[in-house]
Motif scaffolding. Structure first.
Motif, PDB file in Angstrom:
ATOM      1  N   ALA A 146      31.455  78.795 -17.030  1.00 21.28           N
ATOM      2  CA  ALA A 146      30.254  78.731 -17.854  1.00 21.28           C
ATOM      3  C   ALA A 146      29.180  78.665 -16.938  1.00 21.28           C
ATOM      4  CB  ALA A 146      30.468  77.376 -18.582  1.00 21.28           C
ATOM      5  N   MET A 147      29.119  77.821 -15.691  1.00 25.90           N
ATOM      6  CA  MET A 147      28.095  77.660 -14.838  1.00 25.90           C
ATOM      7  C   MET A 147      27.794  79.118 -14.126  1.00 25.90           C
ATOM      8  SD  MET A 147      27.149  74.717 -15.279  1.00 25.90           S
ATOM      9  CE  MET A 147      25.937  74.591 -13.756  1.00 25.90           C
ATOM     10  N   ALA A 148      28.662  79.674 -13.598  1.00 27.23           N
ATOM     11  CA  ALA A 148      28.519  81.010 -13.115  1.00 27.23           C
ATOM     12  C   ALA A 148      27.749  81.780 -14.038  1.00 27.23           C
ATOM     13  CB  ALA A 148      29.838  81.772 -12.431  1.00 27.23           C
ATOM     14  N   LEU A 201      42.364  71.446 -13.399  1.00 27.65           N
ATOM     15  CA  LEU A 201      42.485  72.898 -13.165  1.00 27.65           C
ATOM     16  C   LEU A 201      41.694  73.548 -14.200  1.00 27.65           C
ATOM     17  CD1 LEU A 201      43.126  75.063 -11.044  1.00 27.65           C
ATOM     18  CD2 LEU A 201      45.442  75.351 -11.990  1.00 27.65           C
ATOM     19  N   LEU A 202      42.233  73.337 -15.627  1.00 28.89           N
ATOM     20  CA  LEU A 202      41.609  73.971 -16.709  1.00 28.89           C
ATOM     21  C   LEU A 202      40.449  73.562 -16.861  1.00 28.89           C
ATOM     22  CD1 LEU A 202      42.380  75.615 -19.124  1.00 28.89           C
ATOM     23  CD2 LEU A 202      42.928  73.520 -20.337  1.00 28.89           C
ATOM     24  N   THR A 203      39.848  72.368 -16.819  1.00 24.32           N
ATOM     25  CA  THR A 203      38.527  72.230 -17.260  1.00 24.32           C
ATOM     26  C   THR A 203      37.408  72.702 -16.146  1.00 24.32           C
ATOM     27  OG1 THR A 203      38.836  69.940 -16.366  1.00 24.32           O
ATOM     28  CG2 THR A 203      39.005  70.252 -18.714  1.00 24.32           C
ATOM     29  N   GLN A 204      37.984  72.611 -14.683  1.00 24.56           N
ATOM     30  CA  GLN A 204      37.130  73.187 -13.818  1.00 24.56           C
ATOM     31  C   GLN A 204      36.927  74.632 -13.848  1.00 24.56           C
ATOM     32  OE1 GLN A 204      35.162  71.471 -11.894  1.00 24.56           O
ATOM     33  NE2 GLN A 204      35.715  69.996 -13.229  1.00 24.56           N
ATOM     34  N   SER A 218      20.736  76.284 -16.012  1.00 24.17           N
ATOM     35  CA  SER A 218      22.327  75.885 -15.795  1.00 24.17           C
ATOM     36  C   SER A 218      22.184  74.248 -16.044  1.00 24.17           C
ATOM     37  CB  SER A 218      22.626  76.092 -14.283  1.00 24.17           C
ATOM     38  OG  SER A 218      22.062  75.301 -13.388  1.00 24.17           O
ATOM     39  N   TYR A 219      21.304  73.625 -15.974  1.00 23.99           N
ATOM     40  CA  TYR A 219      21.497  72.062 -16.284  1.00 23.99           C
ATOM     41  C   TYR A 219      21.257  71.778 -17.684  1.00 23.99           C
ATOM     42  CZ  TYR A 219      20.400  70.592 -11.493  1.00 23.99           C
ATOM     43  OH  TYR A 219      20.626  70.490  -9.910  1.00 23.99           O
ATOM     44  N   PHE A 220      20.724  72.594 -18.349  1.00 22.71           N
ATOM     45  CA  PHE A 220      20.896  72.384 -19.772  1.00 22.71           C
ATOM     46  C   PHE A 220      22.351  72.906 -20.468  1.00 22.71           C
ATOM     47  CE2 PHE A 220      16.096  73.224 -19.199  1.00 22.71           C
ATOM     48  CZ  PHE A 220      15.761  71.973 -19.915  1.00 22.71           C
ATOM     49  N   VAL A 221      22.979  73.598 -19.693  1.00 20.92           N
ATOM     50  CA  VAL A 221      24.411  73.814 -19.939  1.00 20.92           C
ATOM     51  C   VAL A 221      25.374  72.863 -19.514  1.00 20.92           C
ATOM     52  CG1 VAL A 221      26.226  75.613 -19.734  1.00 20.92           C
ATOM     53  CG2 VAL A 221      24.013  76.358 -20.422  1.00 20.92           C
ATOM     54  N   PHE A 222      24.952  72.419 -18.076  1.00 27.58           N
ATOM     55  CA  PHE A 222      25.982  71.401 -17.412  1.00 27.58           C
ATOM     56  C   PHE A 222      26.131  70.357 -18.228  1.00 27.58           C
ATOM     57  CE2 PHE A 222      26.623  68.079 -14.459  1.00 27.58           C
ATOM     58  CZ  PHE A 222      27.764  68.497 -13.764  1.00 27.58           C
ATOM     59  N   ILE A 223      25.072  69.744 -18.717  1.00 25.20           N
ATOM     60  CA  ILE A 223      25.317  68.396 -19.444  1.00 25.20           C
ATOM     61  C   ILE A 223      26.077  68.544 -20.630  1.00 25.20           C
ATOM     62  CG2 ILE A 223      23.853  66.408 -20.580  1.00 25.20           C
ATOM     63  CD1 ILE A 223      21.849  66.979 -18.400  1.00 25.20           C
ATOM     64  N   ALA A 273      28.558  70.689 -21.480  1.00 25.39           N
ATOM     65  CA  ALA A 273      29.680  71.307 -20.909  1.00 25.39           C
ATOM     66  C   ALA A 273      30.466  69.837 -20.546  1.00 25.39           C
ATOM     67  CB  ALA A 273      29.477  72.375 -19.890  1.00 25.39           C
ATOM     68  N   GLU A 274      29.575  69.307 -19.658  1.00 25.65           N
ATOM     69  CA  GLU A 274      30.447  68.152 -19.107  1.00 25.65           C
ATOM     70  C   GLU A 274      30.893  66.833 -20.385  1.00 25.65           C
ATOM     71  OE1 GLU A 274      31.951  66.944 -16.484  1.00 25.65           O
ATOM     72  OE2 GLU A 274      31.156  68.373 -14.780  1.00 25.65           O
ATOM     73  N   ILE A 275      29.918  67.117 -21.242  1.00 22.05           N
ATOM     74  CA  ILE A 275      30.210  65.977 -22.151  1.00 22.05           C
ATOM     75  C   ILE A 275      31.738  66.620 -23.021  1.00 22.05           C
ATOM     76  CG2 ILE A 275      29.598  65.333 -24.534  1.00 22.05           C
ATOM     77  CD1 ILE A 275      26.751  65.192 -23.410  1.00 22.05           C
ATOM     78  N   VAL A 276      31.615  67.812 -23.307  1.00 20.11           N
ATOM     79  CA  VAL A 276      32.851  68.416 -23.642  1.00 20.11           C
ATOM     80  C   VAL A 276      34.275  68.182 -23.044  1.00 20.11           C
ATOM     81  CG1 VAL A 276      34.102  70.620 -24.535  1.00 20.11           C
ATOM     82  CG2 VAL A 276      31.742  70.069 -25.219  1.00 20.11           C
ATOM     83  N   ILE A 277      34.006  68.378 -21.546  1.00 21.37           N
ATOM     84  CA  ILE A 277      35.094  68.095 -20.757  1.00 21.37           C
ATOM     85  C   ILE A 277      35.383  66.593 -20.559  1.00 21.37           C
ATOM     86  CG2 ILE A 277      35.719  67.937 -18.270  1.00 21.37           C
ATOM     87  CD1 ILE A 277      34.043  70.477 -17.811  1.00 21.37           C
ATOM     88  N   ILE A 278      34.494  65.716 -20.768  1.00 22.48           N
ATOM     89  CA  ILE A 278      34.867  64.253 -20.596  1.00 22.48           C
ATOM     90  C   ILE A 278      35.667  64.107 -22.247  1.00 22.48           C
ATOM     91  CG2 ILE A 278      33.817  61.906 -21.232  1.00 22.48           C
ATOM     92  CD1 ILE A 278      31.284  62.878 -19.089  1.00 22.48           C
ATOM     93  N   LEU A 279      35.159  64.432 -23.294  1.00 21.02           N
ATOM     94  CA  LEU A 279      36.037  64.202 -24.308  1.00 21.02           C
ATOM     95  C   LEU A 279      37.268  64.816 -24.465  1.00 21.02           C
ATOM     96  CD1 LEU A 279      32.913  65.019 -27.167  1.00 21.02           C
ATOM     97  CD2 LEU A 279      33.962  62.763 -26.681  1.00 21.02           C
ATOM     98  N   ILE A 280      37.396  65.945 -23.923  1.00 23.22           N
ATOM     99  CA  ILE A 280      38.696  66.737 -23.917  1.00 23.22           C
ATOM    100  C   ILE A 280      39.647  65.931 -22.889  1.00 23.22           C
ATOM    101  CG2 ILE A 280      40.059  68.855 -22.920  1.00 23.22           C
ATOM    102  CD1 ILE A 280      37.806  70.411 -23.797  1.00 23.22           C
TER     103      ILE A 280
END
Length: 128
Positions: free
Chosen positions: A56-58, A47-50, A69-74, A76-83
């Motif tokens: 961020a995506m919006a 819930l928090l990461t989404q 958005s694709y330049f931010v998505f990747i 952002a997902e790396i940060v989420i994966i690490l967290i």
């Protein structure tokens, strides 16, 4: 009545949260974790990461468009994966920490891959 702009954000959040919960939930079970024992950390962390990813995506989709958005998505997902890897390795119950880490990486890579293909759908949800 809900403001159309707010409804766009709600739809966009649902468009990320629901597939993530389904994909990562199925993988949680495949990896042999009990949903009953781990549902709190699983739901709250996702819930928090989404929420962070959706916000961020919006912002990027509205201000800079689909391609940006694709330049931010990747990243952002790396940060989420690490967290999520750090949190899930420490907080999931059952199994060794190595199995928890592998689950976190596989689950997040799978949901990130799905999200990558959903970016145009998010764009449509915000602007339609």
């Amino acid at each position: 009545r809900v403001d159309p702009g707010i409804m766009s954000y709600i739809k966009q959040f649902a468009g990320t949260f629901l597939p993530t919960i389904i994909i990562e939930g199925i993988l949680l079970l495949i990896f042999g974790f009990s949903l009953k024992k781990n549902w709190k950390v699983f739901i709250l962390l996702n819930l928090l990461t989404q929420i962070l990813l959706s916000a961020a995506m919006a912002l990027i989709l509205i201000n800079f468009g689909l391609v940006a958005s694709y330049f931010v998505f990747i990243p952002a997902e790396i940060v989420i994966i690490l967290i999520e890897a750090i949190v899930l390795t420490k907080m999931l119950k059952e199994h060794r920490s190595s199995r928890r880490l592998i689950y976190a990486l596989v689950a997040n890579l799978a949901s990130a891959a799905a999200g990558f293909f959903l970016v145009p759908t998010w764009f449509d949800m915000i602007f339609k």
